[in-house]
Enzyme design. Structure first.
Site, PDB file in Angstrom:
ATOM      1  N   ASP A   1       0.942  -1.114  -0.002  1.00 47.75           N
ATOM      2  CA  ASP A   1       0.032  -0.003  -0.013  1.00 47.75           C
ATOM      3  C   ASP A   1       0.803   1.308   0.053  1.00 47.75           C
ATOM      4  O   ASP A   1       1.457   1.595   0.982  1.00 47.75           O
ATOM      5  CB  ASP A   1      -0.943  -0.071   1.320  1.00 47.75           C
ATOM      6  CG  ASP A   1      -1.765   1.231   1.548  1.00 47.75           C
ATOM      7  OD1 ASP A   1      -1.627   1.899   0.486  1.00 47.75           O
ATOM      8  OD2 ASP A   1      -2.382   1.465   2.725  1.00 47.75           O
TER       9      ASP A   1
ATOM     10  N   GLU B   1       0.137  10.614   1.600  1.00 46.28           N
ATOM     11  CA  GLU B   1      -1.477  10.067   1.557  1.00 46.28           C
ATOM     12  C   GLU B   1      -1.741   9.771   3.093  1.00 46.28           C
ATOM     13  O   GLU B   1      -3.107   9.982   3.422  1.00 46.28           O
ATOM     14  CB  GLU B   1      -1.571   9.039   0.475  1.00 46.28           C
ATOM     15  CG  GLU B   1      -2.951   8.694   0.356  1.00 46.28           C
ATOM     16  CD  GLU B   1      -3.485   7.561   1.406  1.00 46.28           C
ATOM     17  OE1 GLU B   1      -4.772   7.187   1.007  1.00 46.28           O
ATOM     18  OE2 GLU B   1      -2.761   6.798   2.102  1.00 46.28           O
TER      19      GLU B   1
END
Lengths: 338, 341
Positions: free
Chosen positions: B175, B203
């Site tokens: 991820d 993010e």
């Protein structure tokens, strides 16, 4: 072969209680390479190495070969249900890498971690019955590869931290095994020629059955046992701990032979070897407890290598402590009255 | 050109918590520099313009984030161990007893804990808290530690990328390095239409990079290429699985941050059916993507997420299926054709 290499080789070989085969083979290879004696294996899987036999009863140097881990109890939908083998902290399991030892060889797997949406807010660690190992195989494939009884060990390998600190799974008690092998090497180099038995025992984590039977079979005149014990770290009561890099923790307990312990401490002082005392109220929770009452009673002393994070994939010890434990044991064997 | 698997392996090996994406960005720019125009903006986002066979009818942006979850050193204890603060959402349970790498020099460290022998039954049943954790690098004093580590140094999980089982992968930072790897492959290939790409920063701490990137690029449409939590473990009720590995990319209608554009959602699922590519939706409203930031940047953009189903997100052992990656890469090619025309 230096001491660090011995530790590394011993730690790299898995050996859950009762399945010590790989660890035992690694130890046997080292014993043979260093020509430390004649090896044999007891019915319970302890490794015995004898040298200079004949005449008097031998001195025994002992450590345990097995490590904690898990066993597969059931295979379901490509996942494995497990039970602990020895004291395992469930809090550390989520997302932990493991090796499952199957009939067709070792397989890399990972302990499943409960996704956040399936987890309550303040939930503790999963109970044993809810812990799953992700095999990465479909239900069908997994059913063919994995079987109840397969053993599981942590995958994290050996790493050097700063200075002489090292970390690996199974340092409990491969660090002790390394100290026993190193002490035997020092004794050989010093020309020690009296009967000596090295015992690397099975089953300590499940109750010391390997040591009890090995001590019975070898009937040594006295024994030095080596295990690991708690080293001070954040969040642990200081009174229960030794310190890393401050030398072996010499066990002082009613069950230990007081004279052997006193002589050993005097020898350490004469030779400038750092030691720490580990005082226990009764028995010690180590193989020493089983050895003491074997045969007609065996005078026994206990040396513990200070360790952090015991029974985790990141056990930490200091190489100096292993070396000093070996030196002290060798000097005590040569200089002790027994 | 490097295969998707190798590319993913190399990307996952790089340390890059939010705000420290430099090494990842350097790696990515090396991969794409001969295939597109690009620039690195003031926050560290890589903004790339890729020429296709035809000019685009709609300005389409594909983005993936470069950062991973990790920690930052926030205090050095008197015994030389380090206290850390999480960067992004990390469950303390996947951290304790793990190996980590500290700072620029990537010093090995271990996350210590009290041995089980010294805990009472109640303590053994209590969850681990981030405040309980400390990192041991093998020194005994604050002074020694200070020679090696500074406050603010980043801490990442050890890489340990590994293929296992039947075509599965495990590793830290999948991820969203898996997303980055797919975007690199797209940029390195020939595309039907001009297309914009963004490899974004930060993010995990609130989609900081995506906000700035979307403002600069001002896309009409955007596809967020991400990973999403799969709950497909043995014994979990079908209604709680959300999505499953080996069933293709996940295209959600909604998550905790975004209601995705209804038309893009319908078209994407139609394309996957027409092209015979496995695809699923998210059966539950959980998690979030940079969609929320891109949707509202400048005058707004229509957004779609295409995510890889992934187990144990934000852990040192994220697990995904290689087949899903292959399927997603194919689907993305078709979606570019569909949405950029």
């Amino acid at each position: 072969m230096n001491l660090e290499q011995i530790v590394q080789r011993l730690c790299a070989a898995p050996g859950l209680s009762g399945r010590e085969d790989d660890a035992r083979a690694a130890a046997m290879n080292i014993l043979e390479e260093l020509e430390l004696g004649n090896c044999s294996v007891t019915p319970l899987g302890s490794l015995i190495c004898r040298s200079n036999m004949g005449g008097e009863r031998p001195v025994m140097l002992e450590a345990h070969l097995d490590q904690v881990g898990m066993v597969v109890t059931r295979v379901e939908e490509g996942f494995l249900h497990v039970a602990n083998c020895g004291g395992i902290d469930r809090r550390l399991l989520p997302a932990q890498r493991v090796t499952v030892h199957t009939a067709s060889g070792p397989r890399a797997c990972v302990v499943a971690s409960t996704p956040p949406h399936l987890k309550g807010d303040d939930e503790g660690p999963a109970k044993w019955e809810d812990i799953l190992i992700d095999t990465g195989y479909s239900a069908e494939e997994a059913g063919e590869i994995f079987a109840p009884g397969d053993t599981i060990t942590p995958q994290a390998g050996f790493v050097n931290l700063q200075g002489s600190r090292i970390s690996s799974p199974a340092l409990d008690d491969r660090a002790g095994c390394a100290a026993v092998l190193w002490a035997a090497k020092l004794l050989k180099e010093a020309g020690y020629n009296r009967p000596l038995v090295l015992a690397l025992c099975s089953f300590e984590e499940l109750g010391g059955q390997g040591a009890a039977t090995a001590a019975f079979a070898e009937a040594p005149r006295c024994c030095y046992a080596v295990d690991v014990s708690f080293a001070a770290a954040s969040g642990i009561p200081e009174a229960k701990c030794g310190k890393l890099a401050q030398g072996p923790m010499v066990g002082v307990a009613p069950i230990m032979n007081r004279e052997m312990t006193q002589v050993m401490l005097a020898i350490a002082k004469e030779n400038g070897i750092l030691t720490q005392l580990e005082v226990m109220g009764g028995s010690t929770g180590t193989d020493a407890d089983k050895i003491v009452s074997a045969v007609g009673g065996i005078p026994t002393a206990l040396l513990s290598i200070p360790q952090r994070n015991m029974h985790t994939p990141v056990e930490v010890v200091d190489l100096q402590d292993i070396e000093n434990t070996a030196r002290l044991m060798a000097l005590a064997v040569m200089g002790g009255d027994r | 050109m490097m295969e998707l698997l190798e590319l993913t392996r190399e990307l996952c090996a790089l340390p890059g918590i939010s705000g420290e994406e430099g090494k990842v960005a350097e790696y990515i720019t090396n991969c794409i520099k001969d295939c597109c125009e690009y620039k690195i903006d003031l926050l560290g986002n890589i903004l790339a313009w890729k020429k296709g066979k035809n000019p685009a009818g709609k300005k389409l942006l594909l983005n993936a984030h470069m950062d991973e979850v990790g920690f930052t050193v926030c205090f050095i204890n008197s015994d030389g161990t380090l206290r850390v603060h999480p960067v992004g959402g990390v469950d303390a349970a996947v951290v304790v007893g793990r190996r980590v790498l500290v700072g620029e020099k990537l010093l090995p460290g271990v996350v210590g804990t009290t041995p089980i022998h010294l805990m009472d039954a109640a303590a053994r049943d209590k969850g681990v808290k981030m405040d309980d954790l400390y990192i041991d690098i093998g020194v005994d004093s604050k002074e020694e530690a200070e020679k090696l580590v500074s406050l603010g140094d980043s801490v990442t999980f050890e890489p340990g990328f590994e293929a296992f089982g039947e075509g599965y992968l495990m590793g830290k930072a999948l991820d969203d390095r898996a997303g980055c790897a797919m975007l690199i492959k797209l940029i390195q290939s020939e595309l039907p239409y001009d297309c914009m790409f963004a490899f974004t920063v930060q993010e995990e701490i609130g989609c900081v990079g995506a906000k700035a990137a979307a403002y600069t690029l001002q896309p009409d449409l955007s596809i967020i290429v991400e990973t999403t939590t799969a709950g497909d473990l043995a014994g979990v009720a079908e209604s709680k699985k959300v999505c499953a590995l080996n069933k293709g990319p996940v295209i959600p209608f909604m998550d905790r941050g975004t209601v995705y554009d209804r038309e893009m959602y319908a078209r994407a699922h139609r394309i996957s059916r027409e092209k015979g590519i496995a695809c699923q939706t998210k059966e539950g409203v959980y998690g979030g993507t940079e969609g929320r930031s891109i949707q509202t940047a400048a005058g707004g953009a229509k957004v779609l997420a295409v995510s890889l189903p992934c187990r144990y997100l934000h852990s040192p052992s994220c697990v995904l299926a290689q087949q899903d990656m292959q399927e997603e890469l194919k689907l993305l090619e078709y979606l570019i054709e569909e949405f950029a025309k």
